[in-house]
Design an enzyme around this catalytic site. Structure first.
Site, PDB file in Angstrom:
ATOM      1  CE1 TYR A  60      35.608  25.221  29.536  1.00 61.51           C
ATOM      2  CE2 TYR A  60      36.511  26.962  30.892  1.00 61.51           C
ATOM      3  CZ  TYR A  60      35.995  25.686  30.761  1.00 61.51           C
ATOM      4  OH  TYR A  60      35.875  24.889  31.871  1.00 61.51           O
TER       5      TYR A  60
ATOM      6  CE  LYS B 106      41.726  11.207  29.587  1.00 61.34           C
ATOM      7  NZ  LYS B 106      41.752  10.246  30.696  1.00 61.34           N
TER       8      LYS B 106
ATOM      9  CG  ASP C 183      42.260  10.290  34.091  1.00 62.85           C
ATOM     10  OD1 ASP C 183      43.364  10.842  33.866  1.00 62.85           O
ATOM     11  OD2 ASP C 183      41.939   9.219  33.554  1.00 62.85           O
TER      12      ASP C 183
ATOM     13  CG  ASP D  89      36.659  26.258  35.122  1.00 60.96           C
ATOM     14  OD1 ASP D  89      36.586  26.741  36.262  1.00 60.96           O
ATOM     15  OD2 ASP D  89      35.719  26.311  34.301  1.00 60.96           O
TER      16      ASP D  89
ATOM     17  CG  ASP E 232      36.241  26.003  41.290  1.00 60.08           C
ATOM     18  OD1 ASP E 232      37.055  26.935  41.464  1.00 60.08           O
ATOM     19  OD2 ASP E 232      35.084  26.184  40.876  1.00 60.08           O
TER      20      ASP E 232
END
Ligand code: NAD
Length: 361
Positions: free
Chosen positions: A143, A191, A223, A247, A251
């Site tokens: 980001y 990852k 994943d 992020d 959620d």
């Protein structure tokens, strides 16, 4: 004397923060915490009063305090404020994070057994409730990495993922410390099979683990973690991960509880105070303009944010646990605000559920 900056903000913010202050007052006298607090304007109400959603005096108050409690900001009245940099969400929340150097976001995923029917998962997967903590790095990664932008007449887009060893070390420590206060298990999510930043992430987390020999560390690819959260969420205690993965996963994990009005959050900064680590505490929900002034807002996410504040910024785990237990007891006795009551069943308002929690305290 611990000092708290209180920023009620917009919409239902003042309604829920008012109740949270009654809770703080009660806990302060029961546990002799000697708390003091001062309120300041933030968000749309601050824009209306001063022309800026984060007035310098509000920021100064936060910087002088041991912790900040925030209600919510924003609402339709300010959606079209120009320039858009003065909109409450952009002009208040982002600068608060930057100025207060909030690099660690803690999102507890607590499914109270009494609210199991609100979860998106089958009863047998979540029986007995859930208690997971997602620790997300908040200021690095994709980001914020440079270069970022468009090339080739706008037809080629670039985002850059960057992490440095010190950035990973400090968030890893937050994860290990949090695990130490809970069941001493930390799962680091990356990852590493594809991304170089993730390979560095894993190396650094393994190095930091040497400082915490009593914490059991595991690693999981992002994943797989996304799948495991819905397949068998009870395997997790504390999850630590980088900005973008956190992020998305926080959620996803939040929806396992099914109720926005119950989700608390903490954002920890770099500053150490006499009592703990400075942090900003807020419910995960927004200003709920559709229910403002109706007296039906659920204050429990804010109460649970207060409990995080007591635990992480004021070093008061007993007061924090007392508040969490009071909330759980009130729920197990069947009291519900409208947002968490099953369709067609009775509900109570903000004041009544707050009174019930206060009575338990
Ligand atoms: P929201 O979270 O405010 O509301 C979504 C829905 O959940 C609404 O129906 C609302 O009534 C309900 N709800 C939320 N909190 C509740 C509570 N405590 N008790 C009962 N019901 C509750 O999200 P939104 O509608 O997308 O956003 C409204 C405004 O809030 C926007 O201006 C948005 O930008 C802002 N916002 C602010 C923050 C923040 O301050 N951190 C976070 C998210 C959204």
């Amino acid at each position: 004397m611990p000092r708290i900056a209180v920023l009620p903000g917009d919409g239902i913010g003042p309604e829920i923060v008012r109740e949270a202050l009654r809770v703080l007052e009660t806990l302060s006298s029961r546990f002799q915490l000697d708390l003091t607090w001062e309120e300041a304007l933030v968000g749309g109400v601050a824009y209306d009063a001063t022309g800026h959603p984060l007035p310098p005096s509000t920021l100064a108050l936060c910087k002088e305090s041991d912790a900040t409690l925030l209600g919510a900001v924003g609402g339709p009245k300010w959606d079209n404020v120009q320039p858009s940099s003065l909109r409450p969400e952009v002009g208040a929340l982002l600068p608060l994070r930057k100025e207060l150097e909030l690099f660690a976001n803690l999102r507890p995923v607590t499914l109270f057994p009494a609210l199991a029917s609100a979860s998106s998962l089958r009863a047998d997967i979540i029986s007995g409730g859930l208690d997971i903590l997602v620790v997300r790095e908040l200021t690095g990664g994709m980001y914020f990495g440079q270069p970022k932008g468009r090339e080739d007449g706008g037809n080629r887009a670039i985002d850059t993922c960057v992490y440095t060893r010190p950035e990973i070390e400090r968030i890893a420590r937050v994860g290990f410390e949090a695990a130490g206060k809970r069941s001493k298990r930390l799962c680091s999510v990356d990852k590493a099979n594809v991304l170089e930043t993730s390979r560095l992430w894993r190396e650094v987390v393994i190095d930091v683990a040497k400082e915490y020999p009593d914490i059991e560390l595991s690693h999981m690819l992002v994943d797989n973690c996304a799948m495991q959260l819905v397949r068998n969420p009870k395997q997790f205690d504390v999850i630590v991960t980088e900005n973008m993965f956190g992020d998305i996963l926080s959620d996803e994990a939040a929806m396992l509880t099914g109720s926005l009005g119950m989700l608390s959050s903490a954002s920890l900064g770099t500053r150490q105070t006499a009592y703990g680590t400075f942090g900003l505490y807020e419910p995960a929900h927004g200003s709920a303009p559709d229910i403002v002034g109706k007296g039906i807002a659920n204050p429990l996410a804010t109460f649970l944010s207060v409990s995080l504040l007591l635990r992480y910024s004021l070093g008061q785990p007993e007061a924090a646990s007392a508040l969490e237990s009071a909330v759980a007891e009130v729920l197990s006795e069947g009291l519900r605000t409208a947002d968490i009551a099953p369709a067609g069943s009775p509900s109570v308002g903000t004041r009544a559920i707050s009174d019930a929690v206060l009575a338990k305290l």
